[in-house]
Enzyme design. Sequence first.
Site, PDB file in Angstrom:
ATOM      1  N   LYS A  38     -33.497  -2.583   1.201  1.00 20.65           N
ATOM      2  CA  LYS A  38     -33.866  -1.209   0.781  1.00 20.65           C
ATOM      3  C   LYS A  38     -34.084  -0.324   2.010  1.00 20.65           C
ATOM      4  O   LYS A  38     -34.277  -0.827   3.125  1.00 20.65           O
ATOM      5  CB  LYS A  38     -35.134  -1.269  -0.074  1.00 20.65           C
ATOM      6  CG  LYS A  38     -36.362  -1.808   0.655  1.00 20.65           C
ATOM      7  CD  LYS A  38     -37.498  -2.151  -0.322  1.00 20.65           C
ATOM      8  CE  LYS A  38     -38.700  -2.709   0.396  1.00 20.65           C
ATOM      9  NZ  LYS A  38     -39.685  -3.284  -0.534  1.00 20.65           N
ATOM     10  N   TYR A 264     -45.435  22.813  22.763  1.00 21.74           N
ATOM     11  CA  TYR A 264     -45.950  23.791  21.801  1.00 21.74           C
ATOM     12  C   TYR A 264     -47.468  23.813  21.754  1.00 21.74           C
ATOM     13  O   TYR A 264     -48.114  22.769  21.864  1.00 21.74           O
ATOM     14  CB  TYR A 264     -45.428  23.467  20.397  1.00 21.74           C
ATOM     15  CG  TYR A 264     -43.979  23.815  20.184  1.00 21.74           C
ATOM     16  CD1 TYR A 264     -43.482  25.085  20.481  1.00 21.74           C
ATOM     17  CD2 TYR A 264     -43.097  22.866  19.664  1.00 21.74           C
ATOM     18  CE1 TYR A 264     -42.143  25.393  20.265  1.00 21.74           C
ATOM     19  CE2 TYR A 264     -41.763  23.167  19.440  1.00 21.74           C
ATOM     20  CZ  TYR A 264     -41.293  24.439  19.742  1.00 21.74           C
ATOM     21  OH  TYR A 264     -39.974  24.737  19.521  1.00 21.74           O
TER      22      TYR A 264
HETATM   23  C1  LIG Z   1     -40.089  -4.588  -0.048  1.00 17.59           C
HETATM   24  C2  LIG Z   1     -40.303  -5.748  -0.932  1.00 17.59           C
HETATM   25  C3  LIG Z   1     -40.150  -7.068  -0.453  1.00 17.59           C
HETATM   26  C4  LIG Z   1     -39.930  -7.397   1.012  1.00 17.59           C
HETATM   27  O1  LIG Z   1     -41.170  -7.543   1.675  1.00 17.59           O
HETATM   28  P1  LIG Z   1     -41.255  -7.937   3.222  1.00 17.59           P
HETATM   29  O2  LIG Z   1     -42.717  -7.967   3.500  1.00 17.59           O
HETATM   30  O3  LIG Z   1     -40.549  -6.864   3.972  1.00 17.59           O
HETATM   31  O4  LIG Z   1     -40.581  -9.253   3.389  1.00 17.59           O
HETATM   32  C5  LIG Z   1     -40.212  -8.106  -1.368  1.00 17.59           C
HETATM   33  N1  LIG Z   1     -40.468  -7.867  -2.681  1.00 17.59           N
HETATM   34  C6  LIG Z   1     -40.666  -6.626  -3.158  1.00 17.59           C
HETATM   35  C7  LIG Z   1     -40.966  -6.445  -4.614  1.00 17.59           C
HETATM   36  C8  LIG Z   1     -40.609  -5.528  -2.302  1.00 17.59           C
HETATM   37  O5  LIG Z   1     -40.834  -4.299  -2.790  1.00 17.59           O
END
Ligand SMILES: *Cc1c(COP(=O)(O)O)cnc(C)c1O
Length: 368
Positions: A38, A264
Site C-alpha cells: 500500500k 522564511y
Molecule cells: C499496513 C498493514 C500491515 C503491514 O504492517 P507492517 O507493520 O508494515 O508490517 C498489515 N496488516 C494490515 C491490516 C495493515 O493495514
Amino acid sequence: MPKAQETVLEINLKALKHNFEHLKSKLKPDTKFLAVVKAFAYGSDASKIAIYLQNLNVNYFAVAYINEGIALREAGITQPILVLHPQTVNFKLLIEHCLEPSIYNIKILNEFINIASAQNQSNYPIHIKFNTGLNRLGFSEKDVSNVVSKLKSTKTVKVKSIFSHLAASEDLNEKEFTLYQIDTFKHIAKKFIDLIGYKPIMHMCNTSGILNYPEAHFDMVRSGIGLYGFGNSKKENQNLKPIGTLKTVISQIHTITKGDSVGYNRSFKSNGLLKTATLPIGHADGIGRQYGNGKGFVTINGQKAPIIGNVCMDMIMVNITNIDCKEGDEVIIFGENPTAENLASQVHTISYELITSISQRVKRIFVS
Ligand SMILES: *Cc1c(COP(=O)(O)O)cnc(C)c1O
C-alpha cells in the site's frame, strides 16, 4: 553507484530480497507470505516492488484502496491482491480487476454481495476481517453467526480468508494484550469455521507480529515495513536493510555573518560567521516543516549538517560551517546511516511516516 545530481530516492532491490528472505526464514515452510505494498510500497514504487516480489514467489499482495490494486494489475501483477479498506463506490471496478475485498461490516457485506451477484459472480473470493482490540475495522466476535448465515445464504461469494490485526505487536510491554488478541482471534476462527463448514486461510501478523509472535503466524503473515528494512526495534533492525536512500545535492553555498537570517520569517538568525548550503528538497517532497529549525539534519561527506530555519516547499538550508564541501556535492537525507528511523525520531515520529511521505515528485532509481 554514480553520485546524485538531483534529488533521488534510490531503491535497492537486493536489500528487498534480503529482507524478504530474512522474514521468510522466520516462518514455517508452508506459511504463506503476503506483501503489503500500500501507499506506493511505503513510499517507494508499488509496481516495481510488487513485480520483483512476484518473481520471488510471494503468495499474496495487499493494498489499502482499490485504485492501488488496479495500478498493480496494470503493472502485470497476477497474484491475488487483497484490498484492505475498499470503498463500496468502487466495487464494480474491484471486480473488473479481480481484486479481493476485505469485508468488515454487514453493510459492505450486503453491498458487495448485491454488486457481485448483479455481475453474475459466483464464489467470488472475499476476506472477513475481525476486530480483536485495535478497534479500527472489523466484525466482532458476537457477529460471527450473523455473518455466517448471510454467507451461507448466497453462492455469490466465498470466504478465502479470515483475519485480524494486532494493535501493539512491536511493544513487548503490551504482550499480555497481544496474547489476548491472538486468543480472541482463535476463538472467533473456531466458531467461524465450525459454522461455515470449511477452513479459510487465517492470518493476523504484521512485521512485528512475525518477529515477536511465531505462535500467531497461522496460515499466512502480512509484512510491510520489514520488507522495506525496518523491524521496529534495534535488535530486529540489525537483520534488515533499509531499501531506500534519499539523496540530493548542494545547489548553492552562502557565507553569512552575525545578525543575518536564513529562510522564511527569518526564523534562524546568526550569532556569527557561518556557511549554509541550500538543497533542492522541501516539504513538498516529504521533508515536513517539523524537521526545520535544527530538528532534522542531513549528511554531507559523512558529517551531520542540521537544517536551519524553516523548511520551504522546495528547499531546505543546512549549516555546513565545519564541513568540507562544495556546490554540486552529494547529500544524504536518509539511507543506511542515518536511517529513516533515525531521522524520524528527531521529530518523534516513526519510519513509516517519513518514508511514505516522500512525494511522487522525487525521482525513483533502482539498484540491483
Ligand atoms: C499496513 C498493514 C500491515 C503491514 O504492517 P507492517 O507493520 O508494515 O508490517 C498489515 N496488516 C494490515 C491490516 C495493515 O493495514
